[in-house]
Design an enzyme around this catalytic site. Structure first.
Site, PDB file in Angstrom:
ATOM      1  N   MET A  97       0.852  -1.192   0.000  1.00  0.00           N
ATOM      2  CA  MET A  97       0.000   0.000   0.000  1.00  0.00           C
ATOM      3  C   MET A  97       0.889   1.244   0.000  1.00  0.00           C
ATOM      4  O   MET A  97       0.455   2.329   0.394  1.00  0.00           O
ATOM      5  CB  MET A  97      -0.930  -0.022   1.214  1.00  0.00           C
ATOM      6  CG  MET A  97      -1.875  -1.228   1.174  1.00  0.00           C
ATOM      7  SD  MET A  97      -3.380  -0.999   2.109  1.00  0.00           S
ATOM      8  CE  MET A  97      -2.729  -0.730   3.733  1.00  0.00           C
ATOM      9  N   GLY A  98       2.136   1.079  -0.443  1.00  0.00           N
ATOM     10  CA  GLY A  98       3.039   2.220  -0.541  1.00  0.00           C
ATOM     11  C   GLY A  98       3.599   2.635   0.806  1.00  0.00           C
ATOM     12  O   GLY A  98       3.593   1.858   1.755  1.00  0.00           O
ATOM     13  N   ALA A  99       4.101   3.894   0.869  1.00  0.00           N
ATOM     14  CA  ALA A  99       4.854   4.377   2.037  1.00  0.00           C
ATOM     15  C   ALA A  99       5.958   3.359   2.339  1.00  0.00           C
ATOM     16  O   ALA A  99       6.088   2.848   3.453  1.00  0.00           O
ATOM     17  CB  ALA A  99       3.943   4.604   3.238  1.00  0.00           C
ATOM     18  N   HIS A 143       9.152   1.247   3.152  1.00  0.00           N
ATOM     19  CA  HIS A 143      10.250   1.338   4.123  1.00  0.00           C
ATOM     20  C   HIS A 143      11.157   0.126   3.924  1.00  0.00           C
ATOM     21  O   HIS A 143      10.922  -0.692   3.013  1.00  0.00           O
ATOM     22  CB  HIS A 143       9.700   1.438   5.554  1.00  0.00           C
ATOM     23  CG  HIS A 143       8.688   0.387   5.881  1.00  0.00           C
ATOM     24  ND1 HIS A 143       8.989  -0.951   5.908  1.00  0.00           N
ATOM     25  CD2 HIS A 143       7.360   0.482   6.165  1.00  0.00           C
ATOM     26  CE1 HIS A 143       7.914  -1.645   6.217  1.00  0.00           C
ATOM     27  NE2 HIS A 143       6.897  -0.803   6.363  1.00  0.00           N
ATOM     28  N   HIS A 182       9.638  -3.237   3.208  1.00  0.00           N
ATOM     29  CA  HIS A 182       9.206  -3.495   1.831  1.00  0.00           C
ATOM     30  C   HIS A 182      10.417  -3.809   0.937  1.00  0.00           C
ATOM     31  O   HIS A 182      10.325  -4.633   0.032  1.00  0.00           O
ATOM     32  CB  HIS A 182       8.489  -2.266   1.251  1.00  0.00           C
ATOM     33  CG  HIS A 182       7.186  -1.952   1.919  1.00  0.00           C
ATOM     34  ND1 HIS A 182       7.000  -0.844   2.710  1.00  0.00           N
ATOM     35  CD2 HIS A 182       5.998  -2.611   1.905  1.00  0.00           C
ATOM     36  CE1 HIS A 182       5.749  -0.822   3.145  1.00  0.00           C
ATOM     37  NE2 HIS A 182       5.127  -1.874   2.689  1.00  0.00           N
ATOM     38  N   GLN A 201     -10.295  -2.434   2.526  1.00  0.00           N
ATOM     39  CA  GLN A 201      -9.776  -3.149   3.685  1.00  0.00           C
ATOM     40  C   GLN A 201      -9.653  -2.242   4.913  1.00  0.00           C
ATOM     41  O   GLN A 201      -9.128  -2.650   5.937  1.00  0.00           O
ATOM     42  CB  GLN A 201      -8.445  -3.835   3.368  1.00  0.00           C
ATOM     43  CG  GLN A 201      -7.243  -2.912   3.203  1.00  0.00           C
ATOM     44  CD  GLN A 201      -5.994  -3.681   2.808  1.00  0.00           C
ATOM     45  OE1 GLN A 201      -5.859  -4.135   1.672  1.00  0.00           O
ATOM     46  NE2 GLN A 201      -5.065  -3.861   3.745  1.00  0.00           N
ATOM     47  N   SER A 256       6.672  -0.387  10.010  1.00  0.00           N
ATOM     48  CA  SER A 256       5.305  -0.285   9.511  1.00  0.00           C
ATOM     49  C   SER A 256       5.141   1.097   8.898  1.00  0.00           C
ATOM     50  O   SER A 256       5.735   2.075   9.386  1.00  0.00           O
ATOM     51  CB  SER A 256       4.327  -0.437  10.674  1.00  0.00           C
ATOM     52  OG  SER A 256       3.055   0.077  10.313  1.00  0.00           O
ATOM     53  N   SER A 257       4.324   1.163   7.861  1.00  0.00           N
ATOM     54  CA  SER A 257       4.072   2.468   7.240  1.00  0.00           C
ATOM     55  C   SER A 257       3.365   3.394   8.211  1.00  0.00           C
ATOM     56  O   SER A 257       3.348   4.607   8.018  1.00  0.00           O
ATOM     57  CB  SER A 257       3.222   2.291   5.986  1.00  0.00           C
ATOM     58  OG  SER A 257       3.855   1.378   5.122  1.00  0.00           O
TER      59      SER A 257
HETATM   60  O1  PAF Z   1      -0.040  -5.771   3.737  1.00  0.00           O
HETATM   61  C1  PAF Z   1      -0.486  -4.851   3.007  1.00  0.00           C
HETATM   62  O2  PAF Z   1       0.173  -3.839   2.789  1.00  0.00           O
HETATM   63  C2  PAF Z   1      -1.869  -4.996   2.382  1.00  0.00           C
HETATM   64  O3  PAF Z   1      -2.753  -5.624   3.236  1.00  0.00           O
HETATM   65  C3  PAF Z   1      -1.843  -5.696   1.013  1.00  0.00           C
HETATM   66  C4  PAF Z   1      -1.363  -7.136   1.119  1.00  0.00           C
HETATM   67  C5  PAF Z   1      -0.939  -4.932   0.067  1.00  0.00           C
HETATM   68  C6  PAF Z   1      -3.255  -5.732   0.408  1.00  0.00           C
HETATM   69  O4  PAF Z   1      -3.752  -4.442   0.211  1.00  0.00           O
END
Ligand code: PAF
Length: 280
Positions: free
Chosen positions: A30-32, A34, A37, A64, A188-189
């Site tokens: 979901m970006g941001a 770090h 990722h 979500q 965590s973002s």
């Molecule tokens: O873990 C996340 O960042 C999200 O839940 C994911 C797996 C990208 C789904 O939107």
């Protein structure tokens, strides 16, 4: 690196390189972005090999989120995310907006009904339906051979594995260990939304879990972790649970592998962490 913004552009980009022998590996985010990722991307490259295609999706998935303020406040530093993807050697970034991912009258949702019943699933109604639905869509859209997920979100990882098993989704799920800051806070973002005092206090979550996990009695373990976290005036426990590592249902049986897991609010920022407990 190629950046594609719509599902049709993505199909077109992938059709052009439709050589099925080339391994495609997806890192859904979901970006941001770090360091955590970046480790997922490294794992993806290991699996794809030098000639394979590493794809990163960046999509703050609205379905979500159970709290509108959490969705609105979710950081979206797109420019720096793209720079990080270039530096990490990503081949394709999929950067859709919500209208490209979801029809206004969409009526199909993927629901997992056992592993998602407790922990974050209980605190965040509909969250895992949103995760399963978007992850399945991303797997189908990208036609990836494998997809990488962080172990920090162990419930998410277990649910996605279950979805892939139960629906025969032809993809390999690759787990990647939790990455921590030097003081132990899980990356965590959401960490960037903590103020100075909250950020300084937040490593107590992991310390409390690790220290409590040394106890050999489930009730004592939970009480010790609770006392430790609640001794901070800044921290508010959302849940603190000992669950069976396979079923994710609450347990007091320390003979089987278990997970001591917590979700803790600092202000309106909700952080999660866990420790694995080997059965004895
Ligand atoms: O873990 C996340 O960042 C999200 O839940 C994911 C797996 C990208 C789904 O939107």
């Amino acid at each position: 690196m190629r950046v594609v913004k719509t599902t049709s552009e993505l199909r077109e980009a992938l059709n052009k390189s439709a050589d099925l022998s080339i391994r495609r590996v997806l890192v859904p985010t979901m970006g941001a972005l770090h360091q955590g990722h970046l480790e997922l991307i490294k794992r993806a490259r290991q699996d794809a090999g030098a000639s394979g295609t590493v794809m990163v999706s960046i999509f703050v998935n609205p379905i979500q989120f159970d709290r509108a303020n959490d969705l609105d406040a979710y950081p979206r530093p797109i420019e720096s995310d793209l720079e990080k993807c270039v530096a990490a050697g990503v081949d394709v970034v999929f950067l859709p907006d919500a209208s490209s991912m979801y029809h206004a009258d969409r009526s199909v949702t993927v629901t997992e009904s056992l592993l998602s019943s407790g922990l974050c699933g209980a605190s965040r109604p509909g969250h895992f339906d949103g995760v399963c639905t978007v992850v399945l869509k991303l797997i189908l859209l990208t036609g990836c051979h494998s997809a990488v997920f962080g172990e920090k979100d162990f419930q998410q990882l277990a649910i996605i594995r279950r979805m892939v098993r139960d629906l025969d989704v032809p993809v390999e799920i690759l787990p990647c260990p939790t990455v921590r800051e030097s003081d132990g806070l899980a990356m965590s973002s959401r960490n960037v939304r903590l103020n100075h005092e909250e950020r300084a206090d937040a490593p107590r979550i992991q310390r409390a879990l690790v220290t409590a996990a040394e106890r050999r009695d489930a009730a004592e373990m939970l009480a010790a972790a609770r006392a430790d976290i609640e001794s901070s005036p800044l921290a508010r426990i959302d849940y603190l649970l000992l669950v069976d590592a396979e079923t994710l249902q609450p347990t007091a049986d320390l003979k089987r592998p278990a997970i001591l897991a917590a979700a803790v609010f600092y202000g309106d920022v909700r952080l999660i962490d866990h420790v694995m407990i080997a059965g004895c």
